[in-house]
Every structure is written in structure tokens, then in C-alpha cells.
Design an enzyme around this catalytic site. Structure first.
Site, PDB file in Angstrom:
ATOM      1  N   CYS A  83       0.868  -1.190   0.000  1.00 16.00           N
ATOM      2  CA  CYS A  83       0.000   0.000   0.000  1.00 16.00           C
ATOM      3  C   CYS A  83       0.896   1.229   0.000  1.00 16.00           C
ATOM      4  CB  CYS A  83      -0.977  -0.024   1.173  1.00 16.00           C
ATOM      5  SG  CYS A  83      -0.191   0.010   2.794  1.00 16.00           S
ATOM      6  N   CYS A 121      -1.258   0.821   7.288  1.00 16.66           N
ATOM      7  CA  CYS A 121      -2.694   0.530   7.448  1.00 16.66           C
ATOM      8  C   CYS A 121      -3.100  -0.715   6.650  1.00 16.66           C
ATOM      9  CB  CYS A 121      -3.547   1.718   7.031  1.00 16.66           C
ATOM     10  SG  CYS A 121      -3.332   3.175   8.085  1.00 16.66           S
ATOM     11  N   ARG A 122      -3.277  -0.559   5.339  1.00 14.16           N
ATOM     12  CA  ARG A 122      -3.867  -1.647   4.556  1.00 14.16           C
ATOM     13  C   ARG A 122      -2.964  -2.861   4.383  1.00 14.16           C
ATOM     14  NH1 ARG A 122      -5.217   2.214  -0.328  1.00 14.16           N
ATOM     15  NH2 ARG A 122      -3.295   3.076   0.530  1.00 14.16           N
ATOM     16  N   SER A 123      -1.725  -2.643   3.939  1.00 14.77           N
ATOM     17  CA  SER A 123      -0.906  -3.829   3.617  1.00 14.77           C
ATOM     18  C   SER A 123      -0.467  -4.629   4.845  1.00 14.77           C
ATOM     19  CB  SER A 123       0.276  -3.477   2.713  1.00 14.77           C
ATOM     20  OG  SER A 123       1.163  -2.580   3.313  1.00 14.77           O
ATOM     21  N   ASP A 149      -8.052   3.915   1.008  1.00 14.51           N
ATOM     22  CA  ASP A 149      -7.093   4.362   2.025  1.00 14.51           C
ATOM     23  C   ASP A 149      -7.863   4.856   3.257  1.00 14.51           C
ATOM     24  OD1 ASP A 149      -5.148   5.611   3.506  1.00 14.51           O
ATOM     25  OD2 ASP A 149      -4.304   6.745   1.830  1.00 14.51           O
TER      26      ASP A 149
HETATM   27  P1  4NP Z   1      -1.735   2.854   4.009  1.00 15.32           P
HETATM   28  O1  4NP Z   1      -2.321   4.228   4.591  1.00 15.32           O
HETATM   29  O2  4NP Z   1      -1.203   3.159   2.614  1.00 15.32           O
HETATM   30  O3  4NP Z   1      -2.893   1.933   3.995  1.00 15.32           O
HETATM   31  O4  4NP Z   1      -0.635   2.438   4.964  1.00 15.32           O
HETATM   32  C1  4NP Z   1      -1.577   5.414   4.600  1.00 15.32           C
HETATM   33  C2  4NP Z   1      -0.686   5.637   5.630  1.00 15.32           C
HETATM   34  C3  4NP Z   1       0.039   6.805   5.660  1.00 15.32           C
HETATM   35  C4  4NP Z   1      -0.113   7.737   4.654  1.00 15.32           C
HETATM   36  C5  4NP Z   1      -1.002   7.500   3.614  1.00 15.32           C
HETATM   37  C6  4NP Z   1      -1.721   6.328   3.583  1.00 15.32           C
HETATM   38  N1  4NP Z   1       0.625   8.945   4.699  1.00 15.32           N
HETATM   39  O5  4NP Z   1       0.395   9.818   3.838  1.00 15.32           O
HETATM   40  O6  4NP Z   1       1.461   9.119   5.595  1.00 15.32           O
END
Ligand code: 4NP
Length: 161
Positions: A13, A18-20, A132
Site C-alpha cells: 500500500c 494501514c492496509r498492507s 485508504d
Molecule cells: P496505508 O495508509 O497506505 O494503507 O498504509 C496510509 C498511511 C500513511 C499515509 C497515507 C496512507 N501517509 O500519507 O502518511
């Protein structure tokens, strides 16, 4: 069992907090519950490097814990050698997929990239990606966990058949 006989799956991700890591934890739990731990190598990584070394986002850990999942992955960034080390590289949304394509060192490497939503069964008519949750509330995290549970179960069935 020799390592080369394992199916090696990398979930990707944007931030790897979060997701991965949730997908990694869910898929690992499914594999273990089906007695197939020896047949898989499972990891996750992020497109970006902002959160390298961090545990998953506290909100994701809390929501996952309610489902019996302890998420202990430490964030890392996708590396070029991931395209050698893994058989399947699974992105959560269109941005992840296009970023992964840009990183792929060869057509063979690019062929390993898949969208996670391609395995979503129950909510497939409403979601063509895993949204997201970073700027969302609790329901965003619950939705991600629902979608990932659905997709991971279908992914396991596909790889196990
Ligand atoms: P993820 O979520 O891609 O599911 O881990 C996010 C975590 C952090 C950020 C964006 C998405 N960020 O911009 O810091």
C-alpha cells in the site's frame, strides 16, 4: 519443504502502516488456520518511506485486535529485489499499481503485480480498490478489514486449488 516451493506473497500500500500490514496479518492468520504456514512466505511493504520502522497505525491495530489479529509488522519500503523475491505483488489501489509498474525492472516482474480488489467477492460491485483509511474514521478501518478478509480468503482458495 524447500523455500523455492513456497508461494511468496507481498502486499503493498502507500504507507505500509494501514492496509498492507493488515492484509499480511489477515492472510497469515488464514494460512495458519488452514495448516498451510509452511507453504507461504508473506510480507508487506509501502510505496513511500515516511513510516519506515514503525508499527501499523494505532487505529488499525485496535480494529484488527478486535478481530483477534496482532499486527506486529514494521513498515518498510518496496525494494527492486522484491520483484525477484516474491511471486505475487498485490497493490491496494490504482495508485499503488501504477507506482509498482513504474518500479518493476522487467516485463516478467511487472506480470507479478495484481490489484487486491480482484479477489474481493462480497463487496465487489461497490469497491474496485481497497480505500485508504488514513484520513477516515472507525468505519473506514472496519471497511478495509472487511474487504481484506474477503479478498484474503479468496486469494487463499485460488492459491490452494
Ligand atoms: P496505508 O495508509 O497506505 O494503507 O498504509 C496510509 C498511511 C500513511 C499515509 C497515507 C496512507 N501517509 O500519507 O502518511
Amino acid at each position: 519443504m524447500e523455500p523455492s516451493t513456497k508461494t511468496r506473497v507481498l502486499f503493498v500500500c502507500l504507507g505500509n502502516i494501514c492496509r498492507s500490514p493488515a492484509a499480511e496479518g489477515i492472510f497469515r492468520a488464514i494460512v495458519e488456520s488452514r495448516g498451510a504456514a509452511g507453504r507461504f512466505e508473506i510480507d508487506s511493504a509501502g510505496i513511500g518511506n515516511w513510516h519506515v520502522g514503525q508499527l501499523p497505525d494505532k487505529r488499525m491495530r485496535v480494529h484488527a485486535a478486535r478481530r483477534g489479529l496482532d499486527l506486529t509488522h514494521r513498515a518498510r519500503q518496496v525494494r527492486p529485489d522484491d520483484f525477484d523475491r516474491f511471486d505475487l505483488i498485490i497493490g491496494m489501489d490504482a495508485g499503488n499499481i501504477s507506482d509498482l509498474r513504474a518500479l518493476a525492472p522487467s516485463p516478467e516482474a511487472e506480470a507479478k503485480i495484481r490489484p487486491m480488489a480482484s479477489w474481493v467477492r462480497t463487496l465487489a460491485t461497490r469497491y474496485d480498490h481497497i480505500p485508504d483509511p488514513y484520513y477516515e474514521g472507525a468505519e473506514g478501518f472496519e471497511l478495509v478489514l472487511d474487504l481484506l478478509s474477503d479478498a484474503c480468503s479468496a486469494l487463499f482458495d485460488t492459491l490452494n486449488s
